[in-house]
Design a protein around this motif. Sequence first.
Motif, short mmCIF file in Angstrom:
data_model
loop_
_atom_site.label_atom_id
_atom_site.label_comp_id
_atom_site.label_asym_id
_atom_site.label_seq_id
_atom_site.Cartn_x
_atom_site.Cartn_y
_atom_site.Cartn_z
N ALA A 47 0.85 -1.17 0.19
CA ALA A 47 0.06 -0.02 -0.04
C ALA A 47 0.88 1.42 0.03
CB ALA A 47 -0.95 0.01 1.19
N THR A 48 2.03 1.20 -0.46
CA THR A 48 3.00 2.28 -0.44
C THR A 48 3.10 2.87 -1.90
OG1 THR A 48 5.13 1.06 -0.94
CG2 THR A 48 4.43 1.73 1.54
N CYS A 49 2.01 2.55 -2.67
CA CYS A 49 1.80 3.09 -4.12
C CYS A 49 0.54 3.62 -4.08
CB CYS A 49 1.91 2.03 -5.04
SG CYS A 49 0.74 0.78 -4.90
N HIS A 50 -0.07 3.90 -2.90
CA HIS A 50 -1.51 4.42 -2.73
C HIS A 50 -1.69 5.87 -3.49
CE1 HIS A 50 -4.47 6.70 0.47
NE2 HIS A 50 -4.88 6.16 -0.85
N VAL A 51 -2.62 5.85 -4.13
CA VAL A 51 -3.03 7.33 -4.85
C VAL A 51 -4.44 7.43 -4.58
CG1 VAL A 51 -1.02 7.16 -6.68
CG2 VAL A 51 -3.35 6.07 -7.27
N TYR A 52 -4.88 9.13 -4.76
CA TYR A 52 -6.09 9.36 -5.01
C TYR A 52 -6.50 9.64 -6.52
CZ TYR A 52 -5.61 10.22 -0.03
OH TYR A 52 -5.26 9.89 1.38
N VAL A 53 -7.39 8.73 -6.95
CA VAL A 53 -7.77 9.07 -8.67
C VAL A 53 -8.82 10.05 -8.77
CG1 VAL A 53 -8.75 7.71 -10.38
CG2 VAL A 53 -7.50 6.52 -8.88
#
Length: 107
Positions: A47-53
């Motif tokens: 989850a260290t590639c989390h983004v808000y689309v």
Amino acid sequence: MGSFTYIAPDGTVRRLEVPDGTSAMQAAIANGVAGIVAECGGSQMCATCHVYVADEWLNKLAPMQATEDAMLDTAASERKPNSRLSCQIVMSPELDGLVVHVPERQV
Ligand code: FES
């Protein structure tokens, strides 16, 4: 080919042209986009590639699988309705131009 755009918390914009089949995480790591860590290399285990689309793109993404859903609950920054793992967002003609916001923290 298509473009992914990354918007940093301070508003800095990075736009990358990438081949189809490239994930938004892979493109970010290969091009040094700040704020994408990707500790597990794309295995849905960090989850260290989390983004808000960006909202206008949400309905173009593939549905979230259970593993991604569970990992997003462990993200360092707040989980929001538009949270996704960037390793699961893969460039295709439908996603050309996709915009994501990078969270404040990944760890
Ligand atoms: Fe680890 Fe995406 S890179 S979950």
